[in-house]
Design an enzyme around this catalytic site. Structure first.
Site, PDB file in Angstrom:
ATOM      1  N   LYS A 118      -5.015  -9.226  -6.995  1.00  0.00           N
ATOM      2  CA  LYS A 118      -6.141  -9.446  -6.154  1.00  0.00           C
ATOM      3  C   LYS A 118      -7.042  -7.920  -6.969  1.00  0.00           C
ATOM      4  O   LYS A 118      -7.268  -6.864  -7.144  1.00  0.00           O
ATOM      5  CB  LYS A 118      -6.045  -9.033  -4.862  1.00  0.00           C
ATOM      6  CG  LYS A 118      -7.206  -8.497  -4.051  1.00  0.00           C
ATOM      7  CD  LYS A 118      -6.736  -8.642  -2.313  1.00  0.00           C
ATOM      8  CE  LYS A 118      -6.339  -6.843  -2.231  1.00  0.00           C
ATOM      9  NZ  LYS A 118      -6.708  -7.035  -1.076  1.00  0.00           N
ATOM     10  N   LYS A 167     -10.812  -2.890  -4.216  1.00  0.00           N
ATOM     11  CA  LYS A 167     -12.297  -1.747  -4.171  1.00  0.00           C
ATOM     12  C   LYS A 167     -10.990  -0.694  -4.397  1.00  0.00           C
ATOM     13  O   LYS A 167     -11.779   0.731  -5.131  1.00  0.00           O
ATOM     14  CB  LYS A 167     -12.929  -1.350  -2.703  1.00  0.00           C
ATOM     15  CG  LYS A 167     -11.847  -1.035  -1.706  1.00  0.00           C
ATOM     16  CD  LYS A 167     -12.438  -1.101  -0.146  1.00  0.00           C
ATOM     17  CE  LYS A 167     -13.370  -2.436  -0.411  1.00  0.00           C
ATOM     18  NZ  LYS A 167     -13.503  -2.831   1.055  1.00  0.00           N
ATOM     19  N   LYS A 214       1.110  -1.254  -0.133  1.00  0.00           N
ATOM     20  CA  LYS A 214       0.001   0.094   0.086  1.00  0.00           C
ATOM     21  C   LYS A 214       0.981   1.155  -0.412  1.00  0.00           C
ATOM     22  O   LYS A 214       0.061   2.242  -0.489  1.00  0.00           O
ATOM     23  CB  LYS A 214      -0.790   0.052   1.228  1.00  0.00           C
ATOM     24  CG  LYS A 214      -2.182  -0.990   0.686  1.00  0.00           C
ATOM     25  CD  LYS A 214      -3.072  -1.009   1.698  1.00  0.00           C
ATOM     26  CE  LYS A 214      -4.399  -1.632   1.908  1.00  0.00           C
ATOM     27  NZ  LYS A 214      -5.356  -0.903   2.734  1.00  0.00           N
TER      28      LYS A 214
HETATM   29  P1  AMP Z   1     -11.076  -4.899   2.942  1.00  0.00           P
HETATM   30  O1  AMP Z   1     -12.014  -4.116   1.765  1.00  0.00           O
HETATM   31  O2  AMP Z   1      -9.591  -4.982   2.505  1.00  0.00           O
HETATM   32  O3  AMP Z   1     -11.199  -4.356   3.888  1.00  0.00           O
HETATM   33  O4  AMP Z   1     -10.911  -6.242   3.239  1.00  0.00           O
HETATM   34  C1  AMP Z   1     -12.390  -6.980   3.714  1.00  0.00           C
HETATM   35  C2  AMP Z   1     -12.340  -8.167   3.925  1.00  0.00           C
HETATM   36  O5  AMP Z   1     -12.506  -9.133   2.299  1.00  0.00           O
HETATM   37  C3  AMP Z   1     -11.052  -8.834   4.564  1.00  0.00           C
HETATM   38  O6  AMP Z   1     -11.694 -10.453   4.579  1.00  0.00           O
HETATM   39  C4  AMP Z   1     -10.616  -9.630   2.829  1.00  0.00           C
HETATM   40  O7  AMP Z   1      -9.472 -10.446   2.918  1.00  0.00           O
HETATM   41  C5  AMP Z   1     -11.530  -9.895   1.588  1.00  0.00           C
HETATM   42  N1  AMP Z   1     -11.062  -9.591   0.310  1.00  0.00           N
HETATM   43  C6  AMP Z   1     -11.024  -8.336  -0.158  1.00  0.00           C
HETATM   44  N2  AMP Z   1     -10.366  -8.609  -1.531  1.00  0.00           N
HETATM   45  C7  AMP Z   1     -10.779 -10.245  -1.526  1.00  0.00           C
HETATM   46  C8  AMP Z   1     -10.585 -10.502  -2.497  1.00  0.00           C
HETATM   47  N3  AMP Z   1      -9.935  -9.802  -3.776  1.00  0.00           N
HETATM   48  N4  AMP Z   1     -10.531 -11.975  -2.966  1.00  0.00           N
HETATM   49  C9  AMP Z   1     -10.858 -12.209  -1.444  1.00  0.00           C
HETATM   50  N5  AMP Z   1     -10.997 -12.201  -0.929  1.00  0.00           N
HETATM   51  C10 AMP Z   1     -10.931 -10.229  -0.732  1.00  0.00           C
END
Ligand code: AMP
Ligand code: TRP
Length: 338
Positions: A201, A204, A118
């Site tokens: 990956k 958002k 990041k």
């Molecule tokens: P975040 O949006 O980074 O706060 O992620 C929130 C949750 O979603 C966490 O448990 C991440 O591991 C999961 N997550 C985010 N992006 C992915 C992705 N591309 N594939 C699988 N899990 C994801």
């Protein structure tokens, strides 16, 4: 010393730093929903304090927090079965994070790959909060004595750090106070990849909207994104081994399997031999069937944000019944005069 037994308790969080993606849904939220019906107390959190480790426009942050709460509820998280909160309304998270800043070692923190990703090349310009992010995450979990944490694959290293912090605290103070939390990384889509690049990956924060499926995308947008997803020219294999060197194909099959609650093998038994021209419309139809009811319910809930605010306020009250005594006990162990 006798090992204490901890109440089976689930905690997990998602950042309100943008809209919900299919990665969040398949990697995390689907598991949140199923665990709420198992023998666990469940607490789910919009981690607004984590979101501001990178700049957030205040109006966007407020809207994204409510929209994320709507996404949780629309996906099946029930405020009657689970405690639903936004992190900043439960001050014990940040208070315990300070203690953990004094437990975690610089060397541990410098190994965190999410910070390196990041912060990128200009780490000197990153916020101190972005560097300290994982100690706040450890505090989120341990302020509840949570025993299980459902997450996507990318959070594994942070959960290992959480265990290290718990173990060092227990060791330094000669107590058995914090549990060693188990990560729950399960399902066919623990790492959903970008639709434009199978080595990245789905996120958002990706500048390209075509790279991801947003939970608020309408049926046309969804179908278009899937139709345009990057693939290779070959037909689908009939066995999982045939996907090994085909990241884009593997990603679409994983998404299909996770959406349909099937294993990859089961899916390939049905679609093996198909060209993408046949498979993509099937996937689009499945995605629309599974996701449209969620996005419609999100829109309905967002029409009355005051109801969402009431749910979060009630959740914070319930959460603090758990967190306040654990923080008090932590302060006592550490030697703070009360
Ligand atoms: P975040 O949006 O980074 O706060 O992620 C929130 C949750 O979603 C966490 O448990 C991440 O591991 C999961 N997550 C985010 N992006 C992915 C992705 N591309 N594939 C699988 N899990 C994801
Ligand atoms: N770091 C997680 C992510 O970016 C979000 C998060 C914050 C979290 N605190 C947590 C996840 C506690 C699980 C438990 O995906």
């Amino acid at each position: 010393m006798t090992t204490p037994t901890f109440t089976p308790r689930v905690f997990s969080g998602i950042q309100p730093s943008g809209g919900l993606t299919l990665g969040n849904y398949l990697g995390a939220i689907k598991r949140f929903v199923s665990m709420q019906d198992e023998a666990f107390e469940t607490i789910y959190c919009m981690v607004d304090l984590h979101a501001i480790t990178v700049w957030q426009d205040p109006a966007d942050l407020r809207r994204n927090t409510r929209e994320l709460a709507a996404g949780f509820i629309a996906s099946g998280i029930s405020p009657e079965k689970s405690i639903l909160i936004n992190q900043s309304q439960v001050p014990e998270h940040a208070q315990l994070a300070w203690i953990f800043n004094c437990v975690a070692r610089m060397g541990w923190m410098k190994r965190m790959t999410q910070f390196k990703d990041k912060a990128g090349k200009n780490a000197e310009a990153a916020s101190l909060g972005l560097f300290g992010y994982p100690t706040l995450m450890a505090a989120d979990i341990l302020i509840y004595h949570a025993t299980h944490v459902p997450v996507g694959e990318d959070q594994k290293q942070h959960l290992e750090l959480t265990r290290d912090i718990a173990a060092k605290f227990n060791h330094d103070y000669g107590v058995d106070f914090f549990p060693l939390t188990e990560p729950v990384i399960e399902g066919a889509a623990t790492r959903v990849m970008s639709l434009r690049d199978g080595s990245k990956k789905m996120s958002k924060s990706d500048p390209s909207d075509a790279s991801r499926i947003n939970m608020t995308d309408d049926a046309d947008t969804l179908a278009k994104k899937i139709r345009k997803a990057k693939t290779d020219p070959d037909a689908l294999p009939s066995e999982a081994a045939g996907l090994a060197d085909r990241p884009e194909a593997r990603n679409l099959v994983n998404i299909y399997a996770a959406l349909n609650d099937q294993s990859v093998e089961e899916v390939l038994r049905e679609v093996g031999g198909q060209q993408f021209g046949t498979f993509k419309p099937l996937l689009a139809e499945l995605a629309v069937t599974k996701l449209s009811p969620i996005s419609e319910e999100m829109a309905r809930l967002m029409a009355d944000p005051s109801e969402i605010d009431r749910i979060l306020s009630r959740g914070a009250g319930q959460a603090r019944e758990i967190t306040a005594p654990i923080l008090e006990k932590t302060y006592e162990i550490v030697g703070m005069v009360r």
